[in-house]
Design a protein around this motif. Sequence first.
Motif, PDB file in Angstrom:
ATOM      1  N   GLU A   1      32.154  17.284   6.125  1.00 40.65           N
ATOM      2  CA  GLU A   1      32.866  18.252   6.076  1.00 40.65           C
ATOM      3  C   GLU A   1      33.131  18.942   7.737  1.00 40.65           C
ATOM      4  O   GLU A   1      34.410  19.296   8.181  1.00 40.65           O
ATOM      5  N   HIS A   2      31.958  18.904   8.382  1.00 38.97           N
ATOM      6  CA  HIS A   2      31.926  19.060   9.970  1.00 38.97           C
ATOM      7  C   HIS A   2      33.011  18.272  10.463  1.00 38.97           C
ATOM      8  O   HIS A   2      33.917  18.747  11.355  1.00 38.97           O
ATOM      9  N   ASN A   3      33.169  16.941  10.300  1.00 38.44           N
ATOM     10  CA  ASN A   3      34.077  16.122  10.739  1.00 38.44           C
ATOM     11  C   ASN A   3      35.528  16.085  10.470  1.00 38.44           C
ATOM     12  O   ASN A   3      36.611  16.025  11.429  1.00 38.44           O
ATOM     13  N   ARG A   4      35.628  16.277   9.027  1.00 39.54           N
ATOM     14  CA  ARG A   4      36.677  16.536   8.745  1.00 39.54           C
ATOM     15  C   ARG A   4      37.696  17.576   9.082  1.00 39.54           C
ATOM     16  O   ARG A   4      38.829  17.598   9.507  1.00 39.54           O
ATOM     17  N   SER A   5      36.934  18.590   9.302  1.00 38.88           N
ATOM     18  CA  SER A   5      37.330  19.982   9.807  1.00 38.88           C
ATOM     19  C   SER A   5      37.675  19.722  11.353  1.00 38.88           C
ATOM     20  O   SER A   5      38.644  20.226  11.701  1.00 38.88           O
ATOM     21  N   ALA A   6      36.876  19.050  12.034  1.00 39.35           N
ATOM     22  CA  ALA A   6      37.138  18.879  13.480  1.00 39.35           C
ATOM     23  C   ALA A   6      38.352  17.937  13.663  1.00 39.35           C
ATOM     24  O   ALA A   6      39.270  18.312  14.553  1.00 39.35           O
ATOM     25  N   PHE A   7      38.551  16.918  12.682  1.00 40.87           N
ATOM     26  CA  PHE A   7      39.806  16.157  12.950  1.00 40.87           C
ATOM     27  C   PHE A   7      41.319  16.731  12.664  1.00 40.87           C
ATOM     28  O   PHE A   7      41.884  16.688  13.414  1.00 40.87           O
ATOM     29  N   CYS A   8      41.036  17.827  11.700  1.00 42.07           N
ATOM     30  CA  CYS A   8      42.124  18.489  11.346  1.00 42.07           C
ATOM     31  C   CYS A   8      42.337  19.490  12.277  1.00 42.07           C
ATOM     32  O   CYS A   8      43.636  19.874  12.816  1.00 42.07           O
ATOM     33  N   ASP A   9      41.340  20.252  12.972  1.00 41.66           N
ATOM     34  CA  ASP A   9      41.603  21.058  13.928  1.00 41.66           C
ATOM     35  C   ASP A   9      42.057  20.424  15.157  1.00 41.66           C
ATOM     36  O   ASP A   9      43.382  20.860  15.836  1.00 41.66           O
ATOM     37  N   GLY A  10      41.938  19.180  15.469  1.00 43.00           N
ATOM     38  CA  GLY A  10      42.419  18.407  16.753  1.00 43.00           C
ATOM     39  C   GLY A  10      43.920  18.070  16.390  1.00 43.00           C
ATOM     40  O   GLY A  10      44.914  18.194  17.168  1.00 43.00           O
ATOM     41  N   TYR A  11      44.063  17.692  15.022  1.00 41.82           N
ATOM     42  CA  TYR A  11      45.376  17.483  14.725  1.00 41.82           C
ATOM     43  C   TYR A  11      46.454  18.488  14.704  1.00 41.82           C
ATOM     44  O   TYR A  11      47.517  18.383  15.238  1.00 41.82           O
ATOM     45  N   ALA A  12      45.940  19.781  14.314  1.00 52.42           N
ATOM     46  CA  ALA A  12      46.663  20.864  14.276  1.00 52.42           C
ATOM     47  C   ALA A  12      46.894  21.430  15.798  1.00 52.42           C
ATOM     48  O   ALA A  12      47.900  21.896  16.252  1.00 52.42           O
ATOM     49  N   LYS A  13      45.838  21.214  16.725  1.00 55.14           N
ATOM     50  CA  LYS A  13      46.175  21.589  17.954  1.00 55.14           C
ATOM     51  C   LYS A  13      47.157  20.834  18.682  1.00 55.14           C
ATOM     52  O   LYS A  13      48.379  21.535  19.366  1.00 55.14           O
TER      53      LYS A  13
ATOM     54  N   SER B   1      49.804  19.042  17.077  1.00 53.65           N
ATOM     55  CA  SER B   1      51.071  18.917  16.257  1.00 53.65           C
ATOM     56  C   SER B   1      51.504  20.232  16.279  1.00 53.65           C
ATOM     57  O   SER B   1      52.734  20.740  15.997  1.00 53.65           O
ATOM     58  N   GLY B   2      50.718  21.198  16.245  1.00 48.55           N
ATOM     59  CA  GLY B   2      51.253  22.879  15.934  1.00 48.55           C
ATOM     60  C   GLY B   2      51.108  22.880  14.455  1.00 48.55           C
ATOM     61  O   GLY B   2      51.678  23.918  14.131  1.00 48.55           O
ATOM     62  N   HIS B   3      51.008  22.280  13.619  1.00 45.75           N
ATOM     63  CA  HIS B   3      50.851  22.284  12.057  1.00 45.75           C
ATOM     64  C   HIS B   3      49.429  21.846  11.773  1.00 45.75           C
ATOM     65  O   HIS B   3      49.094  20.671  11.800  1.00 45.75           O
ATOM     66  N   ASP B   4      48.849  22.865  11.128  1.00 46.04           N
ATOM     67  CA  ASP B   4      47.569  22.474  10.528  1.00 46.04           C
ATOM     68  C   ASP B   4      47.821  21.592   9.095  1.00 46.04           C
ATOM     69  O   ASP B   4      48.315  22.138   8.127  1.00 46.04           O
TER      70      ASP B   4
END
Lengths: 474, 611
Positions: free
Chosen positions: A411-423, A425-428
């Motif tokens: 969960e910790h790393n899935r969340s960090a991955f999505c944070d980076g993707y969102a940062k 692309s601008g889309h979470d």
Amino acid sequence: MSENPTTGSHRADTSGPQDDLVTQIAEALPAWLPTQRWFGGKDREITGVRALAATELPAGDDALLLHLVVEVEQGDRREPYQLLIGHRDDQVPDVPAAASIPLANGPAVYEASGDADLTCHLLDLIASSTAVDGVEFAPEPGAELESGLRGHPISTEQSNTSIVYGGQYILKLFRKLTPGTNKDLVLHRALREVTSDHIADPLGSISGELAGEPVTFGMLQRFMPDAADGWVMATTSVRDFMADPSGLPPGELGGDFSGEAYRLGKAVADVHADLAQALGTRDADADELADTVDAMLERLERVVGEVPELAEHADPLVAAFRAVASVPPPVTVQSVHGDLHLGQVLRTLQGWLLLDFEGEPAASVVERASLRSPLRDVAGMLRSFDYAAQQLLVGQPDEEGQAERAAAWAEHNRSAFCDGYAKESGHDPRDQDVLLRAFELDKAVYEVAYEHANRPDWLLVPLASIRRLTTEGS
Amino acid sequence: MTSDQHDLDTAPDAALEGLEDIPHTGESVEADGTLVEPQADDFAHAEQAPSDPEWFKRAVFYEVLVRAFADSDGDGTGDLRGLAGKLDYLEWLGVDCLWLPPFYASPLRDGGYDISDFRAVLPEFGTVDDFVHLLEEAHSRGIRVITDLVLNHTSDAHPWFQASRQDPDGPYGDFYVWSDDDSAYSDARVIFVDTESSNWTYDPVRGQFFWHRFFSHQPDLNFENPAVREAMLDILRFWLDLGIDGFRLDAVPYLFEEEGTNCENLPRTHEYLREVRATIDREFPGRVLLAEANQWPADVVEYFGNPDVGGDECHMAFHFPLMPRIFMAVRRESRFPISEILAQTPPIPDGTQWGIFLRNHDELTLEMVTDDERDYMYREYAKDPRMKANIGIRRRLAPLLENDRNQLELFTAMLLSLPGSPVLYYGDEIGMGDNIWLGDRDAVRTPMQWSPDRNAGFSRSDPGRVYLPPIMDPTYGYEAINVESQQGSSASLLNWTRRMISVRKEHPAFAEGEFVDLGGSNPSVLAYERRLVREDGELDVVLCVNNLSRFPQPVELNLADHEGRTPVELTGRVRFPRVGELPYLLTLPGHGFYWFQLTDTEDDGERRSMS
């Protein structure tokens, strides 16, 4: 370096004996092919092998290097494969015994991708932009290649064969051939065109024709000797976390991977943006969404039939897949990686790279080539974090709290991955929760089938994820 | 905040303490106001160490605090004669050069970096004559000595500052940066934001503001003034005449100011460093300058000067970011933090060398790095509470590594084999502990532990007089950890460290070889070569393989360049299987490491390793 660039035409002089050799090899292959790791048709008996094309490549005076394309017939299935055949007049090559192809009544021949004395010619042919009898070796525009390097195959590959030259280049030889320019090469070229920071630059190709259509035999890329793949990086962190006696959360331990996961998320988002820029995007219509739902439901139905353990999750899975049909438009589709997981990304000193844009090996050519939602790639990576977290539990006795700790790491790393993707692309991606969840579950259903057939011990990994995904938030 | 108050007619040397009967700056004043200063010819001069212009590229440095090492006169504080008495030990260990933090006269409000007289020794440490004695004794053992010199500023107790504030028109009136208001150079950041609100402080004596980049009791010298530039060169000459082997130049980026800039790394600062270097080369060849520039490697390389002439500013500079990256890499069990920072480190001029360290009193500060790097550093380790505690406050190596012998050896092996001259911190060779109850500065400055005797064998004084209590806890206390018992134990950390230093010295590739990161698919293994073409034309290749993980690891190394060579392990001289065309497989225990020499043939390997 190429000593005899006209070797191909000289084939005419020796067509008789060579044709005989090719015939003998074709006869030996039904017994030999199933022993090769890369051969994808191990599920059925081979009913026949026919040579489609044989090209003698320049390989010096006392050796033979034959580029061979065969059609493997397995009942009503016919699939073309690529082979490199080697033979030495007076020297035993340093290749494993499994490479040897026993002929009934002919010279000692072997599959030659492991013979550095022969494969060195492939790189030289690309460097010198040489065509031999319709097999075209060419550098990519602007690529300056050093020739004369010796190559060694890497041992980890599944469905293709890759040869590393002098720690500088890697040549991937596609084993099962598909008509049309290979998607891996197409996407690499497109990404290079828009100067993507997250690919290993394509440097050359081997191509030709198959049944009147262009075909890609191989792709040469820059090799990254300083790199480690994402799976190894992530499991290093998991190992550290699972062995720590302090009970601290994953973000507070030395082996924390979330910084890497975050940058990996940014890299994937960046590649998606580059692919969209290079090859365009469009909005999927309602029919396509309906087709997607149908495909997911079909897979589910099939796998439930094969794996009884999945049955208890069938209802929430059906509901999750059906929900996709009512996702409000637009759903954007574009070229994506298609089979993204931690084993397909490389950590280099300059950051993360994505590899192998061929798409899911089991998918059909049409499926691989079609535009898909970038969320498919995100879902694939999220699944991979689950796998990385849980791989240490496989085959181990249940230990108090270990499954929870594995889930916390994921969960910790899935969340960090999505944070980076969102940062980037601008889309979470988590904002499109219905689609993302359905894609993740679809992938997990595929994994259930795969593990059931190949690694029953691992079945618990996708099943645990399905349980979590279908119960959370409910 | 204001400086100490003085009457207008106070003697300029009035703020110097304990130097009444000792030669010092301002002991008398000439008619024109010039202060009389001690001259090198007033003292004996030490014989030089054997001539070797590039000694610093191969040297093993040892940072030692005079106060903490050995007390010769029983007053509870270490001194120069005490240190001189321990040189046999340092020679035995394999130390080539001592680095002494400042031992000048000082009010000690900034650990001695607030120098009140550049030409006098802090009385509790001894005298200039004692320093010459130390030099003489060190040089006779082939050991060199360098010390810190602060060019940028002085203590406000320095007679120059006292003269400057009292007599604006006198010879020292323009020695500092004075201004009627505090508006100039507003783009320069305040470095010590916790204690200082401005780089300007008002001096009621002179009725003007003075400029200071550090504490307000440390006024910056005015390098625009040619007399200041010459006076600082004369201070260098003073110590060089006595025989010192070089200086670590403190706070070099800040010498000059210029409106509209951040007043750091200005071209004129580099110009002055070239002048200092030219003076050394002309008058004192073989002596070195080591820059303290706590900045990113790409910026620090500027302090080596022009690469076309092999460097014409400092001979050495500390590589600051490497240290936290080594800790980070082992915590992450990943080579990337180290590999990345070395990949980002530009090549340095031929005649220069990095200084690298695991522990000293300088730390990487995050404001020195770029936004991307700060983000990276933050994500990678500042948020890890244990890392923050470990690196942020000053602790010794052994407690940082939880006294894990395997990690102590791994870290030391990397210190001795990564590119740069290693700097050991006194006491770390025996795995000394720290005393965090003493606070930030003093935690790692406790007395050197020589023996299980009273005061750890450091001083014969009453224990109550010792400047700081020696470590006494059961794990790190001097009864358990001391030089005497470790010298007697062949398996001790001390003997191990000594052995590794001696192995390092047998192979110049460790010191001067090209660094080649071998990468590889296992991120927990850091493998690199150090390659040196020796003077006889032969290639000396050392292969270092480090397992950053606590778990055993396999690694396949691409050694194709060395096909046919045989790796010979350097501590036991065991021959490993010959390198073939395929990747070379090694397995390492948790936190294990190997040092190999790659020899051309087995016979050759034997001959070389015997030589």
